[in-house]
Every structure is written in C-alpha cells, then in structure tokens.
Design an enzyme around this catalytic site. Structure first.
Site, PDB file in Angstrom:
ATOM      1  N   GLU A   1      46.319  44.175  50.077  1.00 47.57           N
ATOM      2  CA  GLU A   1      47.552  44.914  49.778  1.00 47.57           C
ATOM      3  C   GLU A   1      47.270  46.389  49.535  1.00 47.57           C
ATOM      4  O   GLU A   1      47.033  46.801  48.395  1.00 47.57           O
ATOM      5  CB  GLU A   1      48.237  44.323  48.532  1.00 47.57           C
ATOM      6  CG  GLU A   1      48.834  42.963  48.753  1.00 47.57           C
ATOM      7  CD  GLU A   1      49.622  42.458  47.540  1.00 47.57           C
ATOM      8  OE1 GLU A   1      49.629  43.119  46.480  1.00 47.57           O
ATOM      9  OE2 GLU A   1      50.235  41.385  47.662  1.00 47.57           O
TER      10      GLU A   1
ATOM     11  N   GLU B   1      50.275  35.831  51.651  1.00 42.76           N
ATOM     12  CA  GLU B   1      50.370  35.608  50.202  1.00 42.76           C
ATOM     13  C   GLU B   1      51.835  35.670  49.782  1.00 42.76           C
ATOM     14  O   GLU B   1      52.585  36.541  50.213  1.00 42.76           O
ATOM     15  CB  GLU B   1      49.573  36.683  49.452  1.00 42.76           C
ATOM     16  CG  GLU B   1      49.501  36.439  47.947  1.00 42.76           C
ATOM     17  CD  GLU B   1      48.863  37.593  47.189  1.00 42.76           C
ATOM     18  OE1 GLU B   1      47.673  37.888  47.433  1.00 42.76           O
ATOM     19  OE2 GLU B   1      49.575  38.200  46.362  1.00 42.76           O
TER      20      GLU B   1
HETATM   21  C1  IDC Z   1      47.116  38.648  40.137  1.00 40.08           C
HETATM   22  C2  IDC Z   1      46.685  37.367  39.460  1.00 40.08           C
HETATM   23  C3  IDC Z   1      46.353  37.650  38.013  1.00 40.08           C
HETATM   24  C4  IDC Z   1      45.307  38.747  37.943  1.00 40.08           C
HETATM   25  C5  IDC Z   1      45.761  39.980  38.731  1.00 40.08           C
HETATM   26  C6  IDC Z   1      44.668  41.032  38.804  1.00 40.08           C
HETATM   27  O1  IDC Z   1      47.692  36.403  39.597  1.00 40.08           O
HETATM   28  O2  IDC Z   1      45.887  36.475  37.366  1.00 40.08           O
HETATM   29  O3  IDC Z   1      45.072  39.103  36.585  1.00 40.08           O
HETATM   30  O4  IDC Z   1      46.107  39.619  40.053  1.00 40.08           O
HETATM   31  O5  IDC Z   1      45.201  42.289  38.918  1.00 40.08           O
HETATM   32  C7  IDC Z   1      49.517  40.392  44.292  1.00 40.08           C
HETATM   33  C8  IDC Z   1      48.049  40.412  44.478  1.00 40.08           C
HETATM   34  C9  IDC Z   1      47.381  39.376  43.612  1.00 40.08           C
HETATM   35  C10 IDC Z   1      48.031  39.294  42.258  1.00 40.08           C
HETATM   36  C11 IDC Z   1      49.470  38.801  42.434  1.00 40.08           C
HETATM   37  C12 IDC Z   1      50.239  38.643  41.115  1.00 40.08           C
HETATM   38  O6  IDC Z   1      47.656  40.267  45.828  1.00 40.08           O
HETATM   39  O7  IDC Z   1      46.010  39.722  43.483  1.00 40.08           O
HETATM   40  O8  IDC Z   1      47.317  38.347  41.492  1.00 40.08           O
HETATM   41  N1  IDC Z   1      50.161  39.714  43.333  1.00 40.08           N
HETATM   42  O9  IDC Z   1      50.308  39.861  40.442  1.00 40.08           O
HETATM   43  N2  IDC Z   1      50.404  41.054  45.012  1.00 40.08           N
HETATM   44  C13 IDC Z   1      51.628  40.827  44.495  1.00 40.08           C
HETATM   45  C14 IDC Z   1      51.494  39.970  43.418  1.00 40.08           C
END
Ligand code: IDC
Length: 346
Positions: free
Chosen positions: A183, A271
């Site tokens: 992303e 995702e």
């Molecule tokens: C989130 C995880 C969380 C972690 C965080 C790290 O769910 O446990 O602490 O990342 O920064 C994304 C990302 C994905 C995110 C997820 C939710 O690709 O890594 O995971 N998210 O925030 N894009 C949109 C949402």
C-alpha cells in the site's frame, strides 16, 4: 512437461527446506489439532493448480477459464509466524475452500524485513509457506508489505534483491504471484509507483517471464483509476490492487473499482476486511456482502486480512484461541465466521 518439472523442483526444495521446517515448528507452540468441528468434505475444494495469466481484465487458467482466487492473508510473518503451518493451510483449503494464501512480509513494522528483522528467518518462513501452500494445491502471494514506509522507493534496493532471489527460486512454480508493494501512501504518486514497478518487474521477468505480478496503487491501494488511465507498459500478466475495509469504504470506492475494470484494468483485491480501515472496530456484514456480490460479478479475486488471533476485528481467530490449526467454530471471530461462510458459500 512444465508440471512434471515443477513437481521435481518442489520435491527437491522440500528436501533442502528441512532446516526451515524446524524453524517454523519451533515457532509454533500449539500442537496441531485434527480438524474436527468444522468437518467439511474435501470434494468442495478448488481443483489442482494450473499456471495463471491475465486476459483482458481477468485472471485465466491454462484451460482458458476465468480463475477467481479467494482466500486469506497472514498477519505480519514476524508477528504471527505460528500460522504458517501445513495443517492450518490444509484446513483453509479443504474446509474453508480457500484457494490462495498471501504471505505478508512487512518491510518496516515489527521486525520488518528492512528495519532490523532477521532476513534469513523471514525468508525461511516465506519458503515454508510456499511449500505448504504448494503441497496443499493453493496459490500463494509473496506480499512485499510496505506500509509506514509509504513510498515503495524507500526500500527499492532490498525489494529488488528479495524479488530477484524469490523469482529465481520459484520460476517454475505455477502458483506464485508476486505483490511488489502492498500500500503506497503518504502522497506517493502513481508516477513514483510506476517507476518503482518498472524496475522490480524487470527483475522478476528476468527469471520468471510469466508469473502474475500485482502492483499497488496510490492512497493505500485505492486509486485504481490512476492506474487505469496510465498502466505499466511493456509487460504481460500484471494486475493492479485495490484494498477496502467494508465498514469504512463503500459505494464510492466500489464505483472506482468497477469503473477501472470497465476501462480495461485487471484489478485484484489482495487485501480487505469487513471492519473499519484501522483493522478494528465494528464489522459491517451487509456492506461486506455488497462488495462480494460485485467482486464475484466481475470475477475479481479477493484475499481477506488477517490470519491471526490478535485482539482486533480483522483477525479471524479469537484472542483466547491459542492453537494454530484445527480451528473450531468457537475459535473464530465475527469476521472469521463471515469469511468462513462466504468462502464456503460458493
Ligand atoms: C494492521 C494490523 C495491525 C498492525 C498494523 C501495523 O491489522 O495489527 O498493528 O497493521 O501498522 C492495511 C494494511 C495492514 C493493516 C490493516 C489494518 O495493509 O498492514 O494491518 N490495513 O490497519 N491497509 C488498510 C488497513
């Protein structure tokens, strides 16, 4: 011929991989539990692997039929290595009906590959994941999970080295997809992503002329319209990612997705979750079902975030469950129940 060749490669790799297996087993504390409670017959599982390519906006198998990949992403491999185990993947395939697993290799956060993480241990985990997925006849996405690093150019040299090594190893596998930047965000432009993509794709293509490569889009992989207006030139078998979180992203983002596909862009939802964009909060099943209806109608593949028991709504396992395979209904969270039923419903 190609099939025989890759079976040989897989068998050889398995022999060479034994030390890595030891690593994963050591990381996995819970004893495997025979899959009982969800008890589904394997006949409903998707059929054997075939090499994929992109035709128009669709992912297509060698038989010429549209292939829709539907499955789940790991959480960060360094965070939750225990779910990379063969019993778990087997259950996801045979019972949940998942035909793809995404291996999320964070570059920056929490023992990230480019921020002090143990590169060799992380690659061993990726390799184990690939072998388990392959043995279970699942497709597997190698996800270079940029996030707080924002711009994929930040760790471009390491990305190229990683994908050079992986594409050399997996050139003959029919089931590998390369996702080169999860992303992009923080104002990173499509032009910057495109320049990065050109370089990384050329590295992969030098080893693997036809594996499917997934390219991230601006604003946390949402601006597929910008990719549609100006796609990467000179390579086949590219798809562009769109990510959504159903309690946050609704009609507007869905329209952006369908407009891009109608303009001819191959879109892959690598995702998504059914909670809000922070990976937590309330889940919105009605909105999630709308997304699924549209993605199914367009033949778009979709991979759910995330396979862990973290205390957050997007995690499909409840925090109190400490096993890493053999999940029962009670081991699943609200998003886990929805995912299980959604994948099984087809
Ligand atoms: C989130 C995880 C969380 C972690 C965080 C790290 O769910 O446990 O602490 O990342 O920064 C994304 C990302 C994905 C995110 C997820 C939710 O690709 O890594 O995971 N998210 O925030 N894009 C949109 C949402």
């Amino acid at each position: 011929m190609k099939r025989i060749w890759w079976i040989t490669v897989v068998s050889l790799a398995l022999v060479l991989m034994l030390p890595a297996y030891g690593h994963v087993q050591a990381a996995s504390s819970a004893a495997p539990v025979p899959s009982e409670a969800l008890g589904i017959s394997p006949e409903s599982a998707p059929s054997a692997l075939e090499p994929l390519h992109v035709e128009g906006t669709r992912l297509v198998g060698s038989s010429g039929k549209t292939v829709q990949l539907r499955g789940i992403s790991t959480h960060g491999l360094a965070w939750f290595p225990e779910y990379v185990n063969e019993d778990c993947f087997r259950q996801l395939h045979q019972e949940w009906n998942a035909n793809v697993v995404r291996l999320a290799l964070y570059t920056q956060e929490y023992g990230g590959y480019c921020s002090g993480g143990d590169k060799e241990a992380l690659k061993a985990l990726v390799r184990s994941g690939v072998e388990y997925a392959t043995r279970q006849e699942m497709y597997v996405i190698l996800d270079w999970h940029i996030l707080s690093d924002g711009n994929p150019q930040t760790h471009k040299a390491e990305a190229k080295a990683f994908f050079r090594e992986m594409s050399r190893e997996y050139a003959e596998y029919p089931n590998i997809l390369y996702e080169i930047c999860n992303e992009p965000n923080g104002g990173t432009s499509w032009q910057e992503i495109k320049a990065y993509a050109q370089e990384v794709i050329s590295v992969i293509r030098a080893n693997d002329p036809d594996a499917v490569i997934l390219v991230g889009t601006p604003n946390w992989s949402q601006y597929v319209d910008q990719a549609a207006a100006d796609p990467v030139q000179g390579y086949d078998n590219l798809m562009y990612t769109l990510h959504f979180y159903a309690a946050t992203h609704r009609d507007d983002l869905r329209k952006r997705m369908t407009a891009a596909v109608e303009a001819g862009l191959p879109v892959f939802v690598s995702e998504y979750s059914i909670c809000s964009a922070d990976g937590n909060g309330a889940i919105d099943q009605a909105e999630a079902d709308r997304w699924v209806e549209v993605m199914d109608r367009y033949g778009i593949s979709y991979v759910a975030w995330n396979l862990s028991n973290k205390n957050e709504a997007s995690a499909v396992i409840v925090p109190s469950c400490t096993r890493s395979s053999g999940f029962t209904w009670d081991d699943l969270s609200g998003s886990g129940h929805w995912l299980y039923q959604t994948l099984r419903g087809k």
